[in-house]
Design an enzyme around this catalytic site. Structure first.
Site, PDB file in Angstrom:
ATOM      1  N   LYS A  94     -15.642  14.873  13.642  1.00 52.18           N
ATOM      2  CA  LYS A  94     -16.687  14.267  14.468  1.00 52.18           C
ATOM      3  C   LYS A  94     -17.169  15.301  15.479  1.00 52.18           C
ATOM      4  O   LYS A  94     -16.528  15.522  16.507  1.00 52.18           O
ATOM      5  CB  LYS A  94     -16.156  13.027  15.186  1.00 52.18           C
ATOM      6  CG  LYS A  94     -15.984  11.818  14.272  1.00 52.18           C
ATOM      7  CD  LYS A  94     -14.538  11.378  14.188  1.00 52.18           C
ATOM      8  CE  LYS A  94     -14.310  10.335  13.115  1.00 52.18           C
ATOM      9  NZ  LYS A  94     -12.888  10.282  12.698  1.00 52.18           N
ATOM     10  N   GLU A 123      -5.986  -3.278  -1.174  1.00 51.40           N
ATOM     11  CA  GLU A 123      -6.492  -4.388  -0.361  1.00 51.40           C
ATOM     12  C   GLU A 123      -7.707  -5.067  -0.980  1.00 51.40           C
ATOM     13  O   GLU A 123      -8.205  -6.065  -0.450  1.00 51.40           O
ATOM     14  CB  GLU A 123      -6.869  -3.881   1.044  1.00 51.40           C
ATOM     15  CG  GLU A 123      -5.683  -3.382   1.872  1.00 51.40           C
ATOM     16  CD  GLU A 123      -5.416  -1.890   1.668  1.00 51.40           C
ATOM     17  OE1 GLU A 123      -5.812  -1.352   0.615  1.00 51.40           O
ATOM     18  OE2 GLU A 123      -4.810  -1.277   2.563  1.00 51.40           O
ATOM     19  N   TRP A 165     -21.048  13.529  11.871  1.00 53.15           N
ATOM     20  CA  TRP A 165     -19.846  13.652  11.064  1.00 53.15           C
ATOM     21  C   TRP A 165     -19.980  14.779  10.041  1.00 53.15           C
ATOM     22  O   TRP A 165     -21.025  14.962   9.426  1.00 53.15           O
ATOM     23  CB  TRP A 165     -19.559  12.339  10.330  1.00 53.15           C
ATOM     24  CG  TRP A 165     -19.077  11.239  11.236  1.00 53.15           C
ATOM     25  CD1 TRP A 165     -19.004  11.272  12.599  1.00 53.15           C
ATOM     26  CD2 TRP A 165     -18.623   9.942  10.844  1.00 53.15           C
ATOM     27  NE1 TRP A 165     -18.532  10.076  13.085  1.00 53.15           N
ATOM     28  CE2 TRP A 165     -18.291   9.239  12.033  1.00 53.15           C
ATOM     29  CE3 TRP A 165     -18.454   9.303   9.617  1.00 53.15           C
ATOM     30  CZ2 TRP A 165     -17.794   7.931  12.021  1.00 53.15           C
ATOM     31  CZ3 TRP A 165     -17.973   7.999   9.603  1.00 53.15           C
ATOM     32  CH2 TRP A 165     -17.637   7.327  10.785  1.00 53.15           C
ATOM     33  N   THR A 200       0.863  -1.182   0.000  1.00 55.77           N
ATOM     34  CA  THR A 200       0.000   0.000   0.000  1.00 55.77           C
ATOM     35  C   THR A 200       0.900   1.233   0.000  1.00 55.77           C
ATOM     36  O   THR A 200       2.012   1.206   0.523  1.00 55.77           O
ATOM     37  CB  THR A 200      -0.867   0.063   1.267  1.00 55.77           C
ATOM     38  OG1 THR A 200       0.010   0.116   2.381  1.00 55.77           O
ATOM     39  CG2 THR A 200      -1.754  -1.165   1.373  1.00 55.77           C
TER      40      THR A 200
END
Lengths: 540, 540
Positions: free
Chosen positions: B437, B328, B442, B182
């Site tokens: 948050k 992934e 959110w 990654t």
């Protein structure tokens, strides 16, 4: 070193059932009921009813691995059984309603089916079977509107005993999900047990653009019955991609099918050549009358499609896709798609290619092997047996019957005789049991028969092998002449001579009044060989 | 009860490599070499050279499970490595040539690569790495025509040590075939190990008509580098279906790519939005100049595609397909295809749908989960983290790093914040670490930034969370003004007000000279948060 992906995520029907409910709940399933009215509902309802069926089955005592049989035409309730049974871990066993009561009884007993779900219009057939079998519950779908006889369970009432909130058991991808019996022309039917994995991989293989190419934009109408190798697994792909489905119920006549094509704007249908032969006659008789979806494609399998049928449909802007498979191959093995490099060939050659069995789909391996075990060259001439292997090919029959169908190195023997044309296209020429083995070389009975039937005096012809002390086998042609016409063996031999090598020509011609037939109208070669088993050359 | 299919037939690359050699040996692979000339050869040659590479690797001591690295642009020799390495049972580890020498060294050492195959044009990069690593053999592809320096092995000479008749070892489908790291913006890169099974299932998923739809009739040009999640696995699908490939080599500028599109009549290409932004400018500046294949499609992923880009390509008759995935997820997770029932919506709405991340492909399960662990409704508003699972999603990182990326019930946490629009379309709105948050709700930093950058005086803007005693977090906007222009916090707040709920509006506006950037030019929010970690309201 092992990969570190979710390799233990199982390939089961549960995933695709959840997917269709989540993203395509409003897509439709349309069924022609026995009273000819159309029943319509959505995948959302289908999902809830499949769950209720699963729940009801579990409450009634069905356990993972148990067999639950269906005896039904193509319909929404059959689709509920397709999913509702396997998501409990049980095995859905489709019964061929065209079999004799004796064969049905044999299959139900052999499979040890615990329950059977059937349509009420098929009760007359079932009543001929029921005394020969021993199933625990008979569940009847009340399609006709009449009350279900008291000795049976009403399907709707059975569903009402189930919960919508069915929670799935743990199912391994190698667990059996479905079961079909072969309709072998010789010997007893044999059971094929499909795993969830094989059905899901096959669904991927079937949906690929170069295979059939199936999208959420399609409206799929399987004319091939759902008891015939799971309607070639079209129902699974439909659920996987969220495609609208149209179920023709018991009405498979050309007018009824064409009516559904039009009304529901079907884009993809599938069936055996006989179905399409009837439909193309109707279209030719009514040019321009029907308004079909512009991208209507017809998948033809189950028997070789005559090139003429492909040409005739092309004139109506309808694409015929020829595919080959067997009960033991789930069924998709090969598809006759023209490779890009062959697009520039003559129109005739392109039609020839489209009428071959085609190329194996990804992950099906195919080889054509001659009598000595050598893979034949791509010459379009050398005969061999077609053998296949891959993740959706049967590894054995239920209860381990007929192990001779697999080679020592693990390939499935199709018992089809094939040649491989340049480019890799596979063309079937005969069945291994019908081919004539003359001095180590093979002669196709089918090719000789097709040629003979081109003679104006010949009504029907069948070619079989008879014993020969020098060549082991030589061809004998049994010929039925048209009324009032005559032909001599020499005339027929001369007629065939330009088309075949000299050693292919039948040594013997026998003129008969009629040929023995099977119950489905095919020439019974087994009987014919029996008739000529003591054949001596001096007979001719 | 187990099914009785060939469920032990492994899903490995060997099957598709054999298939392409058998049926598509004459299909082409075209590569733009570093000297700009085009190299052409066929899958037949590719097959023989892949076998020779495999054989040479085994003779040189490579064993199943060993890692062999590649440091290459997109080319035929990279494709040889894609297959030649894994068919020995070893793992092909692609190295990102855009990383710093330090990161490359870390990754090579962490993966314990035994051999490395690289292009000679990348030797200057490699020479900065070589003293920090310990690989046994360095094999150099002599693309430039110059002799390979004596300390390295010439790739062609290495191939010459191998046999064409390589015999495959037994490979399980769960064995690792490929490896990518990654390029996480925080923390060390982490290794993802793809199994043969996951890559083959992903290939099916990618090729489906409703995903990308890939056929033997396609000419595929991956612009996305082969070191970037295996060029999104397009090379595997190309081999599976026998599609012609075009490899752009190191030339990714618009003129070079457009030249290949035209010359080779590319039908499907794939890359990140930046690539297409450059190409659409070129097309807009030269209307009607280029003669592309009529069915040219561009797959865009790696970052969200602006709706405007899709609209501009449509004007040229070129279809942009927006897809989402990660290292992934192999990578294909979702594709933005409009469902048939949404075709009747307004043009604007259809473009909005095409610019979402779309629907999960079959066998990828996706859920968007809020802070309390509830799946969010399909309202296009409620935020949650996108989580996925399925047979081609990573189950863990190499050496078990960062286990916190998986939920207790086995889902992969993407750390992407998403909403689900009616119809199930997933739309990413932020990264979990960047979202603010505020009192349990959110706020999307990305949406505020995009809106702020619509203000004429704003050159750049970044929105981050700062600590708030009452709401835990509140948004702070760091703003770079255009030269000679001014704006006050109140003006900016008023500008945003009509677009957002009141509690979304940033409490604080800080005007800065410039924003901190990462090596790839993205805003470094980690650094920015560090700068404001002791922020107090009274500062503003």
């Amino acid at each position: 070193m092992k990969g570190l992906m979710m390799d233990d995520y199982p390939l089961t029907m549960i995933t695709i059932l959840e997917r269709v409910a989540k993203y395509f709940a409003n897509h439709e399933i349309v069924t022609r009921r026995p009273d000819r009215t159309l029943h319509r509902y959505t995948y959302g309802e289908f999902y809830r009813r499949s769950h209720k069926l699963a729940s009801a089955l579990v409450k009634a005592g069905i356990k993972p691995g148990d067999r639950v049989a269906t005896l039904m035409w193509n319909s929404y309730s059959h689709l509920e059984a397709y999913f509702g049974i396997p998501i409990t871990g049980a095995v859905m066993h489709t019964l061929n309603l065209r079999l004799s009561p004796q064969d049905l009884a044999y299959i139900i007993n052999h499979a040890e089916d615990r329950f059977i779900i059937l349509e009420d219009v098929l009760l007359p057939l079932f009543e001929q079977v029921k005394n020969q079998i021993n199933v625990e519950k008979v569940i009847v779908v009340p399609f006709s509107g009449k009350p279900v006889p008291g000795e049976y369970i009403d399907y709707e009432q059975f569903l009402a005993t189930g919960d919508e909130s069915f929670s799935y058991p743990k199912i391994a991808e190698t667990d059996a999900a479905a079961m079909c019996y072969t309709s072998g022309t010789t010997g007893r039917p044999k059971g094929v047990l499909y795993s969830h994995r094989s059905l899901m991989l096959h669904s991927f293989g079937l949906a690929l653009p170069d295979s059939i190419g199936i999208s959420m934009y399609d409206t799929l109408m399987p004319v091939v019955p759902m008891f015939h190798v799971n309607a070639w697994c079209i129902p699974y792909v439909a659920v996987m991609v969220g495609a609208k489905m149209v179920m023709p119920g018991p009405y498979l006549d050309p007018a009824s099918l064409v009516d559904l094509f039009e009304k529901e704007q079907v884009t993809l249908s599938a069936g055996v050549p006989t179905i399409w032969a009837g439909i193309i006659d109707l279209l030719d008789q009514n040019p321009g009358k029907f308004k079909f979806a512009p991208n209507l494609r017809l998948v033809v399998g189950g028997a070789a499609v005559p090139e003429a049928i492909i040409r005739r449909f092309d004139k109506h802007g309808i694409t015929v896709i020829h595919a080959w498979g067997m009960t033991e191959t789930t069924p998709l093995g090969t598809v006759a798609r023209i490779k890009p490099e062959h697009l520039t060939e003559s129109e005739d050659r392109k039609y020839q290619i489209r009428a071959t069995q085609g190329l194996p789909v990804p992950f099906v391996e195919a080889r054509v092997v001659d009598g000595e075990g050598n893979v034949v060259p791509e010459d379009g001439k050398t005969f061999g047996e077609l053998q296949v292997r891959g993740p959706w090919i049967a590894a054995q029959y239920y209860k381990g019957e007929n192990t001779g169908k697999w080679t020592e190195d693990g390939w499935f023997r199709t018992e089809d005789v094939a040649v491989v044309e340049p480019g890799g296209y596979i063309r079937l020429v005969d069945r291994t049991k019908d081919v004539i083995k003359s001095g180590g070389e093979w002669i196709s009975s089918v090719q000789l028969e097709n040629a003979l039937m081109g003679h104006p005096a010949v009504k029907e012809a069948a070619v079989i092998a008879v014993y020969d002390p020098k060549w082991q086998e030589r061809p004998l042609a049994a010929v039925v002449l048209r009324e009032g016409m005559t032909a001599t063996p020499d005339e027929l031999r001369e007629f065939l001579a330009p088309k075949f090598a000299k050693w292919w020509l039948p040594d013997y011609f026998v003129f008969v009044e009629q040929l023995p037939k099977t119950s489905t109208g095919k020439i019974a070669k087994v009987q014919l060989r029996e008739m000529f088993k003591d054949w001596k050359p001096e007979n001719n």
